[in-house]
Design a protein around this motif. Structure first.
Motif, PDB file in Angstrom:
ATOM      1  N   PHE A  65       0.808  -1.214   0.000  1.00  0.00           N
ATOM      2  CA  PHE A  65       0.000   0.000   0.000  1.00  0.00           C
ATOM      3  C   PHE A  65       0.849   1.276   0.000  1.00  0.00           C
ATOM      4  O   PHE A  65       0.307   2.375  -0.055  1.00  0.00           O
ATOM      5  CB  PHE A  65      -0.981  -0.002   1.171  1.00  0.00           C
ATOM      6  CG  PHE A  65      -2.034  -1.054   1.026  1.00  0.00           C
ATOM      7  CD1 PHE A  65      -3.082  -0.881   0.134  1.00  0.00           C
ATOM      8  CD2 PHE A  65      -1.967  -2.232   1.747  1.00  0.00           C
ATOM      9  CE1 PHE A  65      -4.053  -1.857  -0.027  1.00  0.00           C
ATOM     10  CE2 PHE A  65      -2.930  -3.212   1.597  1.00  0.00           C
ATOM     11  CZ  PHE A  65      -3.973  -3.024   0.705  1.00  0.00           C
ATOM     12  N   SER A  66       2.165   1.134   0.048  1.00  0.00           N
ATOM     13  CA  SER A  66       3.028   2.319  -0.023  1.00  0.00           C
ATOM     14  C   SER A  66       3.598   2.530  -1.428  1.00  0.00           C
ATOM     15  O   SER A  66       4.372   3.450  -1.642  1.00  0.00           O
ATOM     16  CB  SER A  66       4.159   2.215   1.011  1.00  0.00           C
ATOM     17  OG  SER A  66       5.040   1.162   0.674  1.00  0.00           O
ATOM     18  N   GLU A  68       3.266   4.120  -4.452  1.00  0.00           N
ATOM     19  CA  GLU A  68       2.450   5.264  -4.865  1.00  0.00           C
ATOM     20  C   GLU A  68       2.051   5.240  -6.338  1.00  0.00           C
ATOM     21  O   GLU A  68       1.027   5.807  -6.706  1.00  0.00           O
ATOM     22  CB  GLU A  68       3.174   6.564  -4.529  1.00  0.00           C
ATOM     23  CG  GLU A  68       3.311   6.784  -3.037  1.00  0.00           C
ATOM     24  CD  GLU A  68       4.061   8.057  -2.696  1.00  0.00           C
ATOM     25  OE1 GLU A  68       4.308   8.879  -3.603  1.00  0.00           O
ATOM     26  OE2 GLU A  68       4.401   8.213  -1.514  1.00  0.00           O
ATOM     27  N   TRP A  70       0.970   2.773  -7.992  1.00  0.00           N
ATOM     28  CA  TRP A  70      -0.149   1.860  -8.196  1.00  0.00           C
ATOM     29  C   TRP A  70      -1.429   2.502  -7.671  1.00  0.00           C
ATOM     30  O   TRP A  70      -1.424   3.196  -6.657  1.00  0.00           O
ATOM     31  CB  TRP A  70       0.064   0.554  -7.456  1.00  0.00           C
ATOM     32  CG  TRP A  70       1.106  -0.355  -8.038  1.00  0.00           C
ATOM     33  CD1 TRP A  70       1.851  -0.157  -9.154  1.00  0.00           C
ATOM     34  CD2 TRP A  70       1.515  -1.615  -7.514  1.00  0.00           C
ATOM     35  NE1 TRP A  70       2.695  -1.211  -9.364  1.00  0.00           N
ATOM     36  CE2 TRP A  70       2.514  -2.121  -8.368  1.00  0.00           C
ATOM     37  CE3 TRP A  70       1.140  -2.355  -6.412  1.00  0.00           C
ATOM     38  CZ2 TRP A  70       3.125  -3.340  -8.148  1.00  0.00           C
ATOM     39  CZ3 TRP A  70       1.756  -3.575  -6.185  1.00  0.00           C
ATOM     40  CH2 TRP A  70       2.736  -4.059  -7.060  1.00  0.00           C
ATOM     41  N   SER A  71      -2.532   2.220  -8.346  1.00  0.00           N
ATOM     42  CA  SER A  71      -3.826   2.701  -7.862  1.00  0.00           C
ATOM     43  C   SER A  71      -4.200   1.916  -6.607  1.00  0.00           C
ATOM     44  O   SER A  71      -3.679   0.822  -6.357  1.00  0.00           O
ATOM     45  CB  SER A  71      -4.900   2.501  -8.928  1.00  0.00           C
ATOM     46  OG  SER A  71      -5.184   1.118  -9.083  1.00  0.00           O
ATOM     47  N   MET A  72      -5.124   2.477  -5.836  1.00  0.00           N
ATOM     48  CA  MET A  72      -5.575   1.780  -4.631  1.00  0.00           C
ATOM     49  C   MET A  72      -6.235   0.448  -4.996  1.00  0.00           C
ATOM     50  O   MET A  72      -6.072  -0.543  -4.269  1.00  0.00           O
ATOM     51  CB  MET A  72      -6.533   2.655  -3.835  1.00  0.00           C
ATOM     52  CG  MET A  72      -6.926   2.059  -2.510  1.00  0.00           C
ATOM     53  SD  MET A  72      -7.698   3.291  -1.483  1.00  0.00           S
ATOM     54  CE  MET A  72      -6.996   2.869   0.072  1.00  0.00           C
ATOM     55  N   GLN A  75      -3.425  -2.031  -5.693  1.00  0.00           N
ATOM     56  CA  GLN A  75      -2.793  -2.405  -4.432  1.00  0.00           C
ATOM     57  C   GLN A  75      -3.662  -3.407  -3.668  1.00  0.00           C
ATOM     58  O   GLN A  75      -3.159  -4.411  -3.161  1.00  0.00           O
ATOM     59  CB  GLN A  75      -2.575  -1.162  -3.560  1.00  0.00           C
ATOM     60  CG  GLN A  75      -1.551  -0.196  -4.083  1.00  0.00           C
ATOM     61  CD  GLN A  75      -1.575   1.124  -3.333  1.00  0.00           C
ATOM     62  OE1 GLN A  75      -2.558   1.482  -2.680  1.00  0.00           O
ATOM     63  NE2 GLN A  75      -0.484   1.860  -3.421  1.00  0.00           N
ATOM     64  N   THR A  76      -4.957  -3.112  -3.618  1.00  0.00           N
ATOM     65  CA  THR A  76      -5.880  -3.960  -2.870  1.00  0.00           C
ATOM     66  C   THR A  76      -6.006  -5.341  -3.498  1.00  0.00           C
ATOM     67  O   THR A  76      -5.966  -6.357  -2.796  1.00  0.00           O
ATOM     68  CB  THR A  76      -7.266  -3.290  -2.772  1.00  0.00           C
ATOM     69  OG1 THR A  76      -7.106  -2.014  -2.142  1.00  0.00           O
ATOM     70  CG2 THR A  76      -8.237  -4.134  -1.983  1.00  0.00           C
ATOM     71  N   TRP A 120     -10.518  -3.443   5.174  1.00  0.00           N
ATOM     72  CA  TRP A 120     -10.198  -2.474   4.131  1.00  0.00           C
ATOM     73  C   TRP A 120     -11.076  -1.228   4.274  1.00  0.00           C
ATOM     74  O   TRP A 120     -10.587  -0.111   4.221  1.00  0.00           O
ATOM     75  CB  TRP A 120     -10.382  -3.095   2.744  1.00  0.00           C
ATOM     76  CG  TRP A 120      -9.939  -2.173   1.652  1.00  0.00           C
ATOM     77  CD1 TRP A 120      -8.677  -2.090   1.117  1.00  0.00           C
ATOM     78  CD2 TRP A 120     -10.729  -1.180   0.975  1.00  0.00           C
ATOM     79  NE1 TRP A 120      -8.660  -1.110   0.155  1.00  0.00           N
ATOM     80  CE2 TRP A 120      -9.894  -0.540   0.042  1.00  0.00           C
ATOM     81  CE3 TRP A 120     -12.048  -0.786   1.060  1.00  0.00           C
ATOM     82  CZ2 TRP A 120     -10.345   0.465  -0.784  1.00  0.00           C
ATOM     83  CZ3 TRP A 120     -12.496   0.230   0.231  1.00  0.00           C
ATOM     84  CH2 TRP A 120     -11.647   0.840  -0.673  1.00  0.00           C
ATOM     85  N   HIS A 124      -9.833   2.499   4.979  1.00  0.00           N
ATOM     86  CA  HIS A 124     -10.210   3.488   3.964  1.00  0.00           C
ATOM     87  C   HIS A 124     -10.944   4.657   4.625  1.00  0.00           C
ATOM     88  O   HIS A 124     -10.647   5.823   4.341  1.00  0.00           O
ATOM     89  CB  HIS A 124     -11.076   2.830   2.889  1.00  0.00           C
ATOM     90  CG  HIS A 124     -11.451   3.733   1.769  1.00  0.00           C
ATOM     91  ND1 HIS A 124     -10.539   4.186   0.844  1.00  0.00           N
ATOM     92  CD2 HIS A 124     -12.637   4.298   1.434  1.00  0.00           C
ATOM     93  CE1 HIS A 124     -11.151   4.978  -0.011  1.00  0.00           C
ATOM     94  NE2 HIS A 124     -12.429   5.065   0.326  1.00  0.00           N
ATOM     95  N   TYR A 127      -8.456   6.829   6.651  1.00  0.00           N
ATOM     96  CA  TYR A 127      -7.616   7.704   5.827  1.00  0.00           C
ATOM     97  C   TYR A 127      -8.427   8.801   5.151  1.00  0.00           C
ATOM     98  O   TYR A 127      -7.921   9.909   4.928  1.00  0.00           O
ATOM     99  CB  TYR A 127      -6.800   6.895   4.813  1.00  0.00           C
ATOM    100  CG  TYR A 127      -5.617   6.233   5.469  1.00  0.00           C
ATOM    101  CD1 TYR A 127      -4.593   6.993   6.030  1.00  0.00           C
ATOM    102  CD2 TYR A 127      -5.530   4.856   5.567  1.00  0.00           C
ATOM    103  CE1 TYR A 127      -3.517   6.399   6.660  1.00  0.00           C
ATOM    104  CE2 TYR A 127      -4.456   4.256   6.200  1.00  0.00           C
ATOM    105  CZ  TYR A 127      -3.444   5.033   6.740  1.00  0.00           C
ATOM    106  OH  TYR A 127      -2.384   4.442   7.370  1.00  0.00           O
ATOM    107  N   LYS A 128      -9.676   8.537   4.828  1.00  0.00           N
ATOM    108  CA  LYS A 128     -10.535   9.588   4.271  1.00  0.00           C
ATOM    109  C   LYS A 128     -10.766  10.683   5.318  1.00  0.00           C
ATOM    110  O   LYS A 128     -10.748  11.873   4.993  1.00  0.00           O
ATOM    111  CB  LYS A 128     -11.878   9.016   3.782  1.00  0.00           C
ATOM    112  CG  LYS A 128     -11.785   8.356   2.437  1.00  0.00           C
ATOM    113  CD  LYS A 128     -11.451   9.395   1.386  1.00  0.00           C
ATOM    114  CE  LYS A 128     -11.420   8.791   0.017  1.00  0.00           C
ATOM    115  NZ  LYS A 128     -10.922   9.726  -0.986  1.00  0.00           N
TER     116      LYS A 128
END
Length: 142
Positions: A65-66, A68, A70-72, A75-76, A120, A124, A127-128
């Motif tokens: 997930f670090s 950057e 790659w899209s979320m 990554q997921t 997840w 999510h 972080y939002k």
């Protein structure tokens, strides 16, 4: 120099994951012990090893997930796929946490997937909210 830093981070995460996995096993043993239980040492060792490997894996795999660039979503999907492919054998073959039959494996897969999705969404949302507070902080400084 950067490679040394990355390797140091990975090594620290592995051992940190081992520690968390061992601690979770210890707590589970303490909470479930009623004084009359007799468990084979090999069972404890396999469960401890399974917990430690699980902790180490998820600690290191979080590095996905670090990345950057790659899209979320990417990554997921990669994290989930690797987790499923690498961890299910630990859950089933090494520890016996899931019996080797179709029904149990299906239930294990569903529980794993639902837990993954809930986890997840939790991160999510966190972080939002963090993003929102940071943006508000920037706006108030202007």
């Amino acid at each position: 120099m950067e490679v040394d830093s990355v390797m140091s981070n990975v090594i620290l995460r592995i051992f940190g994951g081992f520690g968390v996995g061992a601690l979770i096993t210890l707590v589970a043993l303490i909470l479930s012990f009623d004084g009359s239980d007799q468990v084979e040492v090999t069972t404890i060792i396999l469960n401890l090893l399974g917990s430690m490997l699980t902790g180490a894996y998820f600690s290191v795999a979080a590095l996905i997930f670090s990345i950057e660039k790659w899209s979320m979503l990417k990554q997921t999907v990669i994290h989930y796929s690797l987790s499923l492919i690498l961890m299910f054998p630990v859950f089933t073959l090494l520890t016996g946490w899931f019996p080797l039959n179709a029904r149990a494996l299906l239930i294990g897969f569903i529980v794993f997937t639902v837990t993954y999705i809930l986890n997840w969404f939790g991160w999510h949302s966190y972080y939002k909210q963090l993003e929102k507070r940071m943006n508000q902080s920037i706006q108030t400084r202007r």
